[in-house]
Design an enzyme around this catalytic site. Structure first.
Site: not given
Ligand code: BDP
Length: 669
Positions: A143, A185, A266, A339, A361, A367, A478, A501
């Site tokens: 992102r 990640n 995820e 998100d 956060e 993004e 979204h 999604w």
């Molecule tokens: C989402 C993003 C993804 C991130 C995830 C996160 O699309 O790329 O890894 O959040 O915050 O917004 O872990």
């Protein structure tokens, strides 16, 4: 004659190089040089030397004295600025506090505040004001829309880019005191002996600027790095592995900050893989870090479908764990329950976990707000969050960084304002969006005539709402294109994809209406909010219209406060968004003679992209939703210029993690 030609040539060269230097790389730190100010400090040290040098170079006022002193009114990084007997005294209990005082004094100078009368006492609202980089080891940035990762892992620790220091300086100038270097990640590699030396090299550069280093860790690191058969947080071998790893880190980086963890989210590994809770996982790491005063920031961004409504899932998983975390764990919660959407109500986890330190956060990188192509000043969005969540109820604030190797750091000159605003608000959430915009404008572009300045400020202050209007007004969320989240794709359907999604899961458009019913008659997500809010949101007539389609499935003909039907109101919002961007273009063009050519043209061309994108969003969403509403687009608003079927064919060749380039986007339009 020869001399004249030479000097003209010389002037031209100087002019061209000066113009070329206007590439945005100086951020808001366009300080004067060679001011030769008289500065005294109690001693020499890496941090104090920076404070002294910055002031010597740039301070144009009375002599300045730096004093280290404990004071009941000053927290560790707090400071006081006093002007007495034609001398300025900066006082703080710490060196970092004095460095902040120096930058504050320079900010006052650069923004034209009266320093002579200044008697300022400043304390940060949070001890931890931290950037989260989603940077991968191969230098891609998840992102990220501003080039590659700043960290050149391959060259580290031997080759040190000048940018590392500039980065630390920029952060110090706005009070950011922590940085998580790598993506949530996380690759286990970051904890290898080889990479820890690279991390150390960065930490050494950042230290004098009061910037501490933290790392995102992969919960299965013991398995990946040392072939342990498990990563179960209650397993003795695993506990020992983390203890040793933490010891190794602190041997190399004595002031290491701690870990950030994305677990069981995820596809990331986590304690739940071994039948343990998030608290058990977090506590095991916290115990390893405790002797060194390290902390764990444990993310609550989880959505395993324990309930049909994704907006409820993080709460359902974390609220029962309240009170079970060690005191050096902070649970890090995204501002909204889903998100980082252009607008979300606040996450009900805030307020629900009274016995657990929480941190917010925010996403500084855009993004879901047009990447680095759209001008969207985010301070008003973050301020909105603080209207619901008392700043004092939080332990810290984190922001997902928008920084990369682009010359201007953030991909869009105005995206720098979001880095700036994040730092300023993390220091003091009570600052106003307007004042922060004002500070940033004056420092970034110098003094403008006041009407131009007022217009630019207005543009910034309106910009977030404009994006909401042309992307997702009235609580829609979204409905982005799959994966890259750049353009509209409310129709998106991918066989076999997780339903949550896909846009249709969120907008739920049908012949009757549109919106997600989260009222007590629907998913009852409203019940996660405190009673008064829950009641307000539950009732379609009292639910604020900006959240209407977040909490309700609303008939197309529903009467809105304006007297219009929901459908007409939706059309008006999309149209307004487009018009707002056109206004931004006018405001910006009118400022041309006050802005250097390079940054002027960069922003001008980005605004063109934004104006085209706004029409794209408007046409895509209205033409698509019209198939359900069956109602005409009100005649007073601008007619669509696209065919729905053409827009449905647009597939941008940008993958999840790549940054889109202007060329690619334009070619595919
Ligand atoms: C989402 C993003 C993804 C991130 C995830 C996160 O699309 O790329 O890894 O959040 O915050 O917004 O872990």
């Amino acid at each position: 004659m020869k001399y004249r030609i030479f000097s003209l040539f010389y002037i031209a060269i100087v002019f061209v190089t000066q113009m070329a230097a206007e590439d945005g790389s100086h951020l808001w730190l366009r300080l004067p040089a060679n001011a030769h100010a008289e500065i005294s400090a109690p001693r020499q040290s890496p941090t104090l030397n920076i404070a002294v040098e910055e002031l010597q170079q740039a301070w144009k006022g009375a002599p300045v004295r730096l004093v280290i002193q404990k004071d009941k009114q000053l927290q560790a990084e707090g400071f006081r600025i006093r002007h007495e007997d034609n001398k300025i005294t900066l006082t703080s209990p710490t060196e970092t506090g004095l460095l902040y005082a120096a930058y504050h004094l320079l900010r006052m100078q650069e923004t034209g505040q009266n320093v002579v009368e200044a008697q300022t006492t400043e304390n940060p609202a949070y001890n931890l004001r931290i950037l989260n980089h989603w940077d991968n080891m191969d230098r891609t940035v998840e992102r990220g829309y501003a080039g590659q990762s700043l960290w050149n892992w391959e060259e580290l620790p031997n080759t040190l880019s000048d940018r590392y220091k500039e980065y630390a300086r920029a952060n110090a100038s706005i009070g950011i005191n922590g940085t998580v270097l790598n993506n949530v990640n996380a690759s286990p590699k970051i904890l290898s002996a080889e990479y820890l030396q690279k991390v150390k090299a960065l930490a050494d550069i950042f230290r004098p600027y009061g910037l501490r280093v933290y790392l995102s860790v992969n919960f299965a690191s013991p398995m990946a790095l040392d072939s342990l058969s498990t990563a179960d947080p209650l397993d003795k071998e695993v506990i020992r592995w983390w203890k040793n790893k933490v010891k190794e880190i602190y041997r190399i980086i004595p002031d290491f900050g701690g870990f950030l963890v994305k677990a069981n989210s995820e596809g990331q590994p986590g304690p739940c893989d071994f039948g343990r809770t998030h608290a058990e996982g977090a506590n095991m790491l916290a115990d390893a870090l405790k002797p060194y005063k390290g902390i764990v920031m444990w993310r609550a961004f989880v959505y395993s479908p324990s309930d049909a409504d994704r907006a409820k899932q993080a709460y359902l998983e974390f609220e029962p764990l309240d009170g079970q975390f060690r005191n050096n764990v902070i649970v890090q919660v995204k501002n909204g329950p889903i998100d980082f959407q252009p607008r979300e109500p606040y996450s009900p986890l805030f307020g629900a976990m009274q016995h657990t330190p929480l941190m917010a956060e925010f996403q500084v990188t855009q993004e879901y707000l047009g990447h680095s192509n759209h001008l969207a000043y985010l301070a008003p969005m973050w301020k909105e969050f603080f209207e619901f969540v008392a700043p004092a109820s939080l332990k810290a604030v984190a922001g997902v960084a928008n920084i990369g190797t682009d010359a201007n750091w953030c991909g869009h000159t105005f995206a720098q304002a979001n880095w700036y605003a994040f730092g300023r608000l993390a220091w003091q959430p009570s600052l106003s969006s307007g004042n922060i915009a004002d500070e940033w404008l004056k420092q970034t572009f110098g003094s403008q005539p006041s009407d131009i300045n007022a217009q630019l400020k207005k543009m910034m202050l309106d910009s977030h709402e404009a994006v909401v209007n042309y992307m997702m007004p009235l609580g829609l969320h979204h409905i982005f294109a799959w994966g890259h989240h750049y353009g509209p794709e409310p129709w998106c359907s991918i066989p076999g994809a997780r339903p949550d999604w896909l846009p249709s899961y969120y907008h739920r458009a049908d012949k009757q209406g549109i919106g997600f019913d989260r009222s007590s008659k629907g998913s009852n997500a409203v019940a996660q909010y405190p009673e008064t809010l829950a009641k307000q949101y539950d009732n379609i007539d009292t639910c604020p219209e900006e959240y209407l389609l977040w909490f309700h499935h609303v008939p197309w003909s529903h009467r809105m406060k304006s007297g219009r039907s929901l459908w007409d109101e939706l059309c008006h919002h999309y149209d307004n968004g487009v018009r707002q961007v056109r206004d931004f273009q006018k405001i910006w063009d009118a400022a041309e003679k006050y802005i250097d050519a390079e940054r002027f043209h960069e922003v001008q061309s980005k605004l063109k992209i934004q104006a085209r994108d706004a029409v794209w969003w408007k046409d895509a969403c209205l033409l698509y939703f019209q198939e359900f509403s069956g109602m005409p687009i009100p005649y007073e608003i601008e007619r669509p210029i696209h065919e729905l079927k053409d827009l449905q064919k647009v597939h941008l060749p940008i993958s999840n993690y790549e940054c889109p380039t202007k060329e690619l986007l334009n070619k595919n339009r």
